[in-house]
Design a protein around this motif. Structure first.
Motif, PDB file in Angstrom:
ATOM      1  N   ARG A  43       0.816  -1.223   0.000  1.00  0.00           N
ATOM      2  CA  ARG A  43       0.000   0.000   0.000  1.00  0.00           C
ATOM      3  C   ARG A  43       0.844   1.265   0.000  1.00  0.00           C
ATOM      4  NH1 ARG A  43      -3.120  -0.307   5.075  1.00  0.00           N
ATOM      5  NH2 ARG A  43      -1.220  -1.351   5.711  1.00  0.00           N
ATOM      6  N   SER A  75      -3.112   0.470  -2.517  1.00  0.00           N
ATOM      7  CA  SER A  75      -4.104   1.540  -2.414  1.00  0.00           C
ATOM      8  C   SER A  75      -4.293   2.361  -3.683  1.00  0.00           C
ATOM      9  CB  SER A  75      -3.716   2.480  -1.265  1.00  0.00           C
ATOM     10  OG  SER A  75      -2.433   3.004  -1.491  1.00  0.00           O
ATOM     11  N   ARG A  90      -7.947  -2.982  -1.462  1.00  0.00           N
ATOM     12  CA  ARG A  90      -7.438  -1.678  -1.029  1.00  0.00           C
ATOM     13  C   ARG A  90      -6.885  -1.659   0.392  1.00  0.00           C
ATOM     14  NH1 ARG A  90     -11.693   0.414  -4.546  1.00  0.00           N
ATOM     15  NH2 ARG A  90     -10.683   1.883  -5.935  1.00  0.00           N
TER      16      ARG A  90
END
Length: 110
Positions: A43, A75, A90
Motif C-alpha cells: 500500500r 491503495s 485496497r
C-alpha cells in the motif's frame, strides 16, 4: 521486509521501497510461508503499475494450487484492469475478509 504472522495468515510488507527486490525476496523465502495464507502489503507504493502487480501472478498461482489464499493489498490502482486470477484489494481488512471467505469456500469444497 516486515513479516507479521497471525493465526493461519501472514502479512508481508515491503520496507525497502524496491518492488523487484521485494518480490525476489518473497519468492526466495516462499517455503517459510507456503503453509499459510499470504497478504502482500504494498500500500505504500504510489502510482504502481499494472505490470508490477501482475509480476506477483506466478507466485499467486503456486500458492493457490496449494489451497491457500494469496491477496495483494495496494491503495493506488485501477482495480477493474486487474486479472481475475489475482486477488487485489485496497486495505488489510478487505484482505483478511477475502481470506476468511476463501477459507469457508475451501471448507465447503467449492
Amino acid at each position: 521486509m516486515k513479516v507479521n504472522a497471525k493465526g493461519h495468515t501472514v502479512c508481508i510488507k515491503d520496507t525497502k521501497g524496491d518492488l523487484v527486490l521485494f518480490l525476489t525476496k518473497v519468492t526466495n523465502e516462499y517455503k517459510t510461508f507456503e503453509n499459510l495464507n499470504i497478504i502482500i502489503d504494498i500500500r505504500a507504493y504510489k502510482n504502481i503499475s499494472l505490470e508490477a502487480i501482475t509480476s506477483f501472478l506466478p507466485l499467486s498461482k503456486i500458492h493457490k494450487k496449494a489451497k491457500k489464499s494469496f491477496v495483494i493489498a495496494t491503495s493506488d490502482l485501477d482495480y477493474n484492469a486487474i486479472s481475475d486470477k489475482l486477488s487485489v484489494v485496497r486495505s488489510l481488512l478487505e484482505a483478511h475478509d477475502i481470506i476468511e471467505m476463501e477459507e469457508i469456500e475451501r471448507d465447503l469444497d467449492f
